[in-house]
Scaffold this motif. Structure first.
Motif, PDB file in Angstrom:
ATOM      1  N   GLU A 288       0.841  -1.209   0.000  1.00  0.00           N
ATOM      2  CA  GLU A 288       0.000   0.000   0.000  1.00  0.00           C
ATOM      3  C   GLU A 288       0.865   1.244   0.000  1.00  0.00           C
ATOM      4  O   GLU A 288       0.597   2.205  -0.719  1.00  0.00           O
ATOM      5  CB  GLU A 288      -0.897   0.029   1.252  1.00  0.00           C
TER       6      GLU A 288
ATOM      7  N   ARG B 279       2.649   1.891  -3.418  1.00  0.00           N
ATOM      8  CA  ARG B 279       1.803   2.425  -4.482  1.00  0.00           C
ATOM      9  C   ARG B 279       1.699   3.945  -4.411  1.00  0.00           C
ATOM     10  O   ARG B 279       1.551   4.604  -5.436  1.00  0.00           O
ATOM     11  CB  ARG B 279       0.410   1.789  -4.415  1.00  0.00           C
TER      12      ARG B 279
ATOM     13  N   ASN C  42       4.303  -2.554 -12.512  1.00  0.00           N
ATOM     14  CA  ASN C  42       3.474  -3.640 -12.019  1.00  0.00           C
ATOM     15  C   ASN C  42       3.478  -4.780 -13.046  1.00  0.00           C
ATOM     16  O   ASN C  42       2.659  -4.849 -13.931  1.00  0.00           O
ATOM     17  CB  ASN C  42       2.060  -3.105 -11.777  1.00  0.00           C
TER      18      ASN C  42
ATOM     19  N   PRO D 153      -0.230  -8.205  -8.298  1.00  0.00           N
ATOM     20  CA  PRO D 153       0.322  -6.919  -7.827  1.00  0.00           C
ATOM     21  C   PRO D 153       1.855  -6.896  -7.737  1.00  0.00           C
ATOM     22  O   PRO D 153       2.433  -5.826  -7.558  1.00  0.00           O
ATOM     23  CB  PRO D 153      -0.274  -6.761  -6.432  1.00  0.00           C
TER      24      PRO D 153
ATOM     25  N   SER E  96       5.567  -6.299  -8.212  1.00  0.00           N
ATOM     26  CA  SER E  96       6.133  -5.217  -9.024  1.00  0.00           C
ATOM     27  C   SER E  96       7.632  -5.117  -8.819  1.00  0.00           C
ATOM     28  O   SER E  96       8.180  -5.676  -7.865  1.00  0.00           O
ATOM     29  CB  SER E  96       5.535  -3.873  -8.626  1.00  0.00           C
TER      30      SER E  96
END
Lengths: 406, 89
Positions: free
Chosen positions: A87, A90, A104, A167, A169
């Motif tokens: 979180e 991002r 990503n 997700p 990355s």
């Protein structure tokens, strides 16, 4: 146009003070992240925080890692912790006003044996319960999502299934260090490079009251060690014993090429991980050395083994030339989870045991360690990673999700 | 894996044939208190320097060997059966 080439100074230089509220040993992503969140989230004055770095900012693991971030771990404790980190990642480019170049790509953990399929399924199910996008996929879907993979059955270990974590990355590791460091420095925070801690001072009651450094003593309210591979050298100074052992990890990159690999590929059975960096280099790494050593020598044996394994998985890499190879320290713990928080020495905190999973956690580490320092209360997210868990036999076993070093 | 050799009855064998058994620690007394047992079980010196350690010859003689090695350089300072004296290397 000339503005593009303008030199940028990331860190301001201040003279070292005799006393700080908080001294952080280690100027990597973890140390600088903690300093940044202390200022940003808890309103602590930046000039009362010092980050000491014996080498240069971003040396060691922060400057050389696989840059993969993901949260598809095995234990609920681990998943929750790394998911919080995702979180933060991002939003980090906006937060730090520094482009992290987060790509990503999606993360594959390949399974080549039935037992590996079982482990990946367990991880997928635990992930789903905790809201992490992660699922087990089989040969047809793997071939469709990642045509570069060798799906042949005519190899020693054909691909049976994969844990797919969309997700997953990669991002630019230097930007993380510079982003945290420059934001902290811009607010008046003290970063001292080339300063080595030579002793940790304690008062008669055994409470930590400061450090001695190669440039003189510093009084401190709280001392935090965030030195990863050099943890034992620092905890020895404080008289704190840990279960950490030091194992080197090797990796290499090929010459840069145009984008050709659009997924992050990890194979636990073949001990290899492969991804293409934002510079176009294909980054390949393998397992840690199986024995304790502080030697940073890179070896040909490693190159031989890991190229062979990587080519088994992605044969189209065969004609790429190898460009660079390096070795770094990994402070391994018995359960493959970190050791974070308070120690038996009051006011001496550690953020250690980062083995091969440190980079992806640097954001959440900064946030949680800052909260611990500011409130003197261990946040729920890192409570399971306390040093005393070994004595309490409350391990957080992450070997299945963290042992192949990615 | 960086390369060094360990001496067995069949001569010097490459380290890749062995499994690492960790640093040598004094044995735990059967009546040791809990704190000592916990420390013995989990805590390690993790020395950056001279270390006495155990190796199992898993792909060979299937026996345990004790050597002294400098963990900074991976030089073996004493092979099994040899006495280590400081500065000898």
């Amino acid at each position: 146009m000339s503005g593009l080439l303008r030199g940028r100074t990331f860190f301001k230089k201040y003279p070292m003070k005799k006393s700080y509220d908080i001294v952080i040993i280690g100027g990597g992503a973890h140390g600088l992240g903690t300093a940044y969140y202390l200022v940003k989230n808890h309103g602590i004055k930046a000039e009362n925080i010092a980050v000491l770095e014996m080498n240069y900012i971003g040396a060691g693991g922060s400057g050389r890692n696989t840059t993969i971030v993901r949260s598809n771990y095995r234990t609920p404790e681990g998943i929750r912790f790394y998911e919080r980190s995702m979180e933060l990642w991002r939003g980090l480019s906006q937060d730090l006003d520094f482009n992290m170049m987060m790509s990503n790509l999606g993360h594959f953990t390949l399974a080549h044996t039935d037992s590996s399929v079982r482990v990946q399924r367990e991880r997928a199910e635990t992930n789903k319960v905790l809201g992490v996008d992660s699922r087990l996929i089989f040969r047809d879907e793997i071939a469709e999502l990642c045509p570069e993979l060798n799906m042949s059955l005519d190899v020693p270990y054909p691909i049976e299934a994969a844990l797919y974590h969309p997700p997953g990355s990669v991002l630019r590791h230097d930007a993380v260090v510079w982003g945290y460091g420059s934001q902290f420095s811009m607010r008046g925070g003290h970063i001292h490079q080339g300063v080595k801690v030579t002793a940790i001072r304690k008062d008669s009651a055994g409470k930590c009251i400061g450090v001695d450094t190669s440039q003189g003593p510093i009084d401190a309210g709280v001392v935090m060690s965030a030195v990863a591979g050099w943890t034992t050298q620092v905890t020895d100074l404080a008289g704190v014993k840990t279960p950490i052992t030091n194992h080197p990890l090797q990796a290499f990159v090929t010459e840069p090429v145009k984008p050709l690999l659009h997924k992050i590929i990890v194979s636990a059975s073949l001990h290899t991980y492969i991804s293409q960096t934002d510079r176009g280099e294909v980054l390949i790494g393998s397992e840690i050395e199986p024995y304790t050593t502080y030697s940073m020598r890179s070896t040909n044996t490693f190159l031989e083994h890991s190229t062979a394994n990587a080519l088994d998985v992605v044969p189209l890499l065969a004609r790429l030339k190898i460009q660079r190879q390096w070795t770094g320290y990994c402070d391994m713990t018995p359960d493959y989870s970190p050791i974070m928080g308070k120690t038996e020495v009051d006011n001496f905190l550690i953020d250690a045991g980062w083995g091969t999973w440190g980079f992806k956690a640097s954001a959440v580490c900064g946030e949680t360690m800052a909260e611990l320092i500011a409130t003197n209360r261990t946040p729920d997210l890192i409570e399971p990673f306390r040093l005393s868990r070994f004595a309490e036999e409350m391990l957080v076993p992450e070997k299945a999700a963290a042992s192949v070093s990615h | 894996m960086s390369h060094f050799h360990i001496k067995t009855p069949f001569g010097l064998r490459p380290v890749s044939e062995f499994s690492y058994g960790g640093e040598v620690r004094p044995p735990l007394a059967p009546d040791a208190p809990d704190e000592e047992a916990i420390a013995h079980l989990w805590l390690r010196a993790n020395v950056a320097g001279v270390q006495k350690e155990r190796w199992f010859h898993s792909s060979g003689t299937r026996r345990w060997y004790t050597i002294v090695r400098d963990t900074r350089t991976n030089l073996v300072l004493a092979q099994p059966g040899e006495e280590y004296t400081e500065g000898a290397a």
